[in-house]
Design an enzyme around this catalytic site. Structure first.
Site, PDB file in Angstrom:
ATOM      1  N   TYR A 164       9.713  -9.058   9.212  1.00 30.29           N
ATOM      2  CA  TYR A 164       8.489  -8.861   8.423  1.00 30.29           C
ATOM      3  C   TYR A 164       7.483  -8.126   9.314  1.00 30.29           C
ATOM      4  O   TYR A 164       6.844  -8.726  10.164  1.00 30.29           O
ATOM      5  CB  TYR A 164       7.956 -10.223   7.990  1.00 30.29           C
ATOM      6  CG  TYR A 164       6.921 -10.220   6.893  1.00 30.29           C
ATOM      7  CD1 TYR A 164       6.197  -9.082   6.560  1.00 30.29           C
ATOM      8  CD2 TYR A 164       6.660 -11.381   6.169  1.00 30.29           C
ATOM      9  CE1 TYR A 164       5.255  -9.096   5.544  1.00 30.29           C
ATOM     10  CE2 TYR A 164       5.713 -11.413   5.155  1.00 30.29           C
ATOM     11  CZ  TYR A 164       5.007 -10.262   4.854  1.00 30.29           C
ATOM     12  OH  TYR A 164       4.069 -10.284   3.849  1.00 30.29           O
ATOM     13  N   LYS A 184       4.529  -4.741   5.433  1.00 31.21           N
ATOM     14  CA  LYS A 184       3.280  -5.082   4.737  1.00 31.21           C
ATOM     15  C   LYS A 184       2.411  -3.827   4.701  1.00 31.21           C
ATOM     16  O   LYS A 184       2.130  -3.219   5.741  1.00 31.21           O
ATOM     17  CB  LYS A 184       2.586  -6.209   5.511  1.00 31.21           C
ATOM     18  CG  LYS A 184       1.226  -6.592   5.017  1.00 31.21           C
ATOM     19  CD  LYS A 184       1.194  -7.042   3.566  1.00 31.21           C
ATOM     20  CE  LYS A 184       2.093  -8.237   3.307  1.00 31.21           C
ATOM     21  NZ  LYS A 184       2.121  -8.657   1.907  1.00 31.21           N
ATOM     22  N   ASP A 204       5.388  -3.607   0.742  1.00 35.05           N
ATOM     23  CA  ASP A 204       4.575  -4.535  -0.056  1.00 35.05           C
ATOM     24  C   ASP A 204       3.089  -4.226   0.108  1.00 35.05           C
ATOM     25  O   ASP A 204       2.442  -4.734   1.013  1.00 35.05           O
ATOM     26  CB  ASP A 204       4.869  -5.978   0.396  1.00 35.05           C
ATOM     27  CG  ASP A 204       3.998  -6.997  -0.321  1.00 35.05           C
ATOM     28  OD1 ASP A 204       3.343  -6.630  -1.319  1.00 35.05           O
ATOM     29  OD2 ASP A 204       3.981  -8.165   0.112  1.00 35.05           O
ATOM     30  N   PRO A 205       2.530  -3.374  -0.778  1.00 35.27           N
ATOM     31  CA  PRO A 205       1.095  -3.059  -0.673  1.00 35.27           C
ATOM     32  C   PRO A 205       0.171  -4.123  -1.270  1.00 35.27           C
ATOM     33  O   PRO A 205      -1.048  -3.901  -1.314  1.00 35.27           O
ATOM     34  CB  PRO A 205       0.971  -1.739  -1.458  1.00 35.27           C
ATOM     35  CG  PRO A 205       2.358  -1.320  -1.816  1.00 35.27           C
ATOM     36  CD  PRO A 205       3.194  -2.553  -1.799  1.00 35.27           C
ATOM     37  N   ASN A 244       5.282 -11.459  -5.596  1.00 38.05           N
ATOM     38  CA  ASN A 244       4.849 -12.824  -5.308  1.00 38.05           C
ATOM     39  C   ASN A 244       3.386 -12.990  -5.710  1.00 38.05           C
ATOM     40  O   ASN A 244       2.740 -13.959  -5.329  1.00 38.05           O
ATOM     41  CB  ASN A 244       5.008 -13.172  -3.826  1.00 38.05           C
ATOM     42  CG  ASN A 244       4.120 -12.333  -2.934  1.00 38.05           C
ATOM     43  OD1 ASN A 244       4.516 -11.248  -2.518  1.00 38.05           O
ATOM     44  ND2 ASN A 244       2.914 -12.799  -2.627  1.00 38.05           N
ATOM     45  N   HIS A 271       9.325 -15.554  -0.670  1.00 34.95           N
ATOM     46  CA  HIS A 271       8.037 -15.163  -0.072  1.00 34.95           C
ATOM     47  C   HIS A 271       7.656 -16.107   1.068  1.00 34.95           C
ATOM     48  O   HIS A 271       8.100 -17.245   1.103  1.00 34.95           O
ATOM     49  CB  HIS A 271       6.983 -15.248  -1.192  1.00 34.95           C
ATOM     50  CG  HIS A 271       5.572 -15.209  -0.741  1.00 34.95           C
ATOM     51  ND1 HIS A 271       4.769 -16.329  -0.671  1.00 34.95           N
ATOM     52  CD2 HIS A 271       4.797 -14.177  -0.341  1.00 34.95           C
ATOM     53  CE1 HIS A 271       3.560 -15.982  -0.275  1.00 34.95           C
ATOM     54  NE2 HIS A 271       3.542 -14.684  -0.061  1.00 34.95           N
ATOM     55  N   ASN A 278       4.149 -17.208   3.817  1.00 35.00           N
ATOM     56  CA  ASN A 278       2.816 -17.075   4.428  1.00 35.00           C
ATOM     57  C   ASN A 278       2.963 -17.570   5.860  1.00 35.00           C
ATOM     58  O   ASN A 278       3.979 -18.159   6.204  1.00 35.00           O
ATOM     59  CB  ASN A 278       1.805 -17.950   3.684  1.00 35.00           C
ATOM     60  CG  ASN A 278       1.164 -17.234   2.510  1.00 35.00           C
ATOM     61  OD1 ASN A 278       1.118 -17.761   1.420  1.00 35.00           O
ATOM     62  ND2 ASN A 278       0.663 -16.045   2.726  1.00 35.00           N
ATOM     63  N   ARG A 333      -9.074 -19.555   4.264  1.00 30.62           N
ATOM     64  CA  ARG A 333      -8.619 -18.272   4.804  1.00 30.62           C
ATOM     65  C   ARG A 333      -9.551 -17.165   4.315  1.00 30.62           C
ATOM     66  O   ARG A 333      -9.836 -17.078   3.120  1.00 30.62           O
ATOM     67  CB  ARG A 333      -7.183 -18.027   4.326  1.00 30.62           C
ATOM     68  CG  ARG A 333      -6.624 -16.712   4.812  1.00 30.62           C
ATOM     69  CD  ARG A 333      -5.168 -16.539   4.404  1.00 30.62           C
ATOM     70  NE  ARG A 333      -4.729 -15.180   4.674  1.00 30.62           N
ATOM     71  CZ  ARG A 333      -3.508 -14.744   4.460  1.00 30.62           C
ATOM     72  NH1 ARG A 333      -2.587 -15.564   3.973  1.00 30.62           N
ATOM     73  NH2 ARG A 333      -3.189 -13.502   4.733  1.00 30.62           N
TER      74      ARG A 333
HETATM   75  O1  GKR Z   1       0.347 -12.802   5.849  1.00 27.64           O
HETATM   76  O2  GKR Z   1      -1.032 -11.183   5.451  1.00 27.64           O
HETATM   77  C1  GKR Z   1      -0.087 -11.880   5.136  1.00 27.64           C
HETATM   78  C2  GKR Z   1       0.647 -11.574   3.855  1.00 27.64           C
HETATM   79  O3  GKR Z   1      -0.003 -10.576   3.150  1.00 27.64           O
HETATM   80  C3  GKR Z   1       0.787 -12.830   3.043  1.00 27.64           C
HETATM   81  O4  GKR Z   1      -0.415 -13.504   2.987  1.00 27.64           O
HETATM   82  C4  GKR Z   1       1.302 -12.594   1.655  1.00 27.64           C
HETATM   83  O5  GKR Z   1       1.154 -13.729   0.879  1.00 27.64           O
HETATM   84  O6  GKR Z   1       3.421 -12.342   2.741  1.00 27.64           O
HETATM   85  C5  GKR Z   1       2.744 -12.322   1.582  1.00 27.64           C
HETATM   86  C6  GKR Z   1       3.204 -11.302   0.607  1.00 27.64           C
HETATM   87  O7  GKR Z   1       4.381 -11.016   0.590  1.00 27.64           O
HETATM   88  O8  GKR Z   1       2.405 -10.835  -0.205  1.00 27.64           O
HETATM   89 MG    MG Z   2       4.240  -9.858  -1.225  1.00 24.00          MG
END
Ligand code: GKR
Ligand code: MG
Length: 414
Positions: A141, A185, A213-214, A261, A312, A314, A394
């Site tokens: 990731y 990401k 994943d935008p 997600n 998914h 976090n 957060r």
């Molecule tokens: O950790 O910044 C992050 C991700 O953007 C996360 O918060 C998301 O929930 O991983 C996630 C996603 O796939 O959207």
């Molecule tokens: Mg996502």
């Protein structure tokens, strides 16, 4: 048969170190919040859970857990009913309006499964229907990131804002853990730059399934213009734009499966998603779908309706990772490599330290239940972090503005 009625439930908020990872909502703060849940049965078995540590979830858990005392750990219907008496409505999270109830249920439910497994001397994967895969593959990731937190020293990953820095990050993660699939990401830099990053990853890892994943950061028009560049490059396109309507317009224009997600996050979203053919892959997450049983139910819905299933994540620690692995190992149609933030975390709350990936996959930890044990010294230290760090919800946007005062949140942004 041991007495599996619930005698006590303890919830401990913790905060653990997190690097300055970027997303469409901003930048990760120096600490990520979680809650550690312990469900103790009358026979003295302690089941573990890990979930969000943000205030609405902690408040919900504080209201709901007293009602669960005396209930059997097998009583999932009772869990939903009793939590439903005190927890309802919605909570504002950085990805939008989401329901609190499944989050509260999910937090406690995992600990109930773990306690039951320990009482019966069976693994959670066996209680969930049986193990269908030896090991559970996860993906690398990747995040764009700042070199260090605002006002702090650079971390050892350093800055990642260019394609070559992204490839270095990928090599480091893949060398260390052996991941096969790669997720980027996005929604942070202008999309052309992010796609250049994907192309650099493709050149460095010719066989890796790629995803981007935008987080809803692109408009429908932008996404439609980018599709020809993404065609043949990625295995799925995750939440490119906002909402079911917008993503349905994109899905109608491409054979690349769209994944989510963000916009199919509860059962009520499934019928409109099917009617509009917006997303063809659902990223499940037991933390917000209401636990392991509800996630198995979601998998069954996906199987029946021909939707793909991925997972998914976090920012999380080892209890969550163990639960994700047991769930994935018991879910036949979870055929995509799961997401995990684990490589970004240096702290751990389970004994023995972080669960190791081998060849990008996790072998289920040995032992009954989830197979993990709470490291009580670590719990104490991470709880102290929570008390000291001052973060209670957060807030990636405020953190981002410390680095870039002119930065503005936008969804879609580009
Ligand atoms: O950790 O910044 C992050 C991700 O953007 C996360 O918060 C998301 O929930 O991983 C996630 C996603 O796939 O959207
Ligand atoms: Mg996502």
């Amino acid at each position: 048969m041991p007495d599996t009625r619930i005698a006590d439930i303890r919830v401990t908020p913790i905060a653990f170190a997190d690097p300055p990872l970027l997303n469409n909502a901003g930048c990760h703060e120096p600490f990520a919040l979680r809650s550690i849940i312990e469900v103790e049965t009358e026979s003295g078995h302690i089941g573990l859970g890990e979930s969000y540590g943000t205030l609405p979830v902690l408040d919900g858990l504080a209201k709901a857990t007293p009602l669960l005392i005396g209930m059997d750990v097998t009583d999932l219907n009772g869990l939903w009913a009793r939590c439903g008496q005190v927890v309802g409505g919605t909570m504002m999270q950085y990805i939008g309006q989401e329901r609190l109830l499944p989050r509260i249920v999910g937090a406690v439910e995992v600990a109930m499964w773990d306690a039951l497994g320990k009482a019966l001397n069976r693994r959670v994967v066996d209680l969930l229907g049986g193990q269908v895969r030896e090991t559970v593959p996860f993906s690398a990731y990747l995040f764009y990131k700042f070199a260090g937190h605002h006002g702090g020293q650079p971390d050892d990953w350093g800055e990642v804002l260019t394609p070559s820095q992204l490839v270095d990050e990928a090599w480091r993660m893949i060398d260390a853990h052996g991941f096969n699939a790669i997720k980027l990401k996005a929604g942070i830099l202008p999309p052309e730059e992010e796609i250049e990053g994907l192309r650099a990853l493709r050149a460095a890892f010719p066989d890796a399934p790629l995803r981007i994943d935008p987080n809803g950061g692109w408009t429908v028009d932008t996404t439609l213009k980018l599709l020809p560049q993404l065609d043949g490059l990625i295995e799925y396109l995750e939440d490119p734009t906002v909402g079911i309507d917008g993503n349905a317009q994109v899905q109608a224009a491409t054979s690349i499966p769209l994944a989510t997600n963000m916009y199919v996050v509860e059962t009520a979203h499934l019928p409109p998603n099917m009617a509009q053919d917006a997303f063809r892959v659902i990223l499940s997450d037991h933390h917000y779908w209401g636990g392991l049983k509800a996630s198995r139910d979601l998998a069954e819905i996906c199987r029946i309706w021909g939707l793909g299933l991925s997972m998914h994540s976090n920012s999380h620690l080892g209890i969550s990772l163990a639960a994700m692995a047991h769930l994935a190992a018991a879910t036949p149609n979870l055929t995509y490599d799961c997401d995990t933030h684990s490589p970004w975390q240096t702290d751990e709350v389970i004994e023995g330290g972080k669960l190791p990936f081998q060849g990008g996959a996790l072998t289920l930890p040995d032992g009954p239940g989830l197979g993990v044990t709470l490291d009580r010294d670590a719990l104490k230290r991470l709880h102290q972090n929570y008390l000291d760090c001052g973060i209670r919800v957060r807030d990636d946007a405020t953190e981002m503005k410390k680095h870039r005062p002119d930065w503005q949140f936008g969804r879609p942004k580009f």
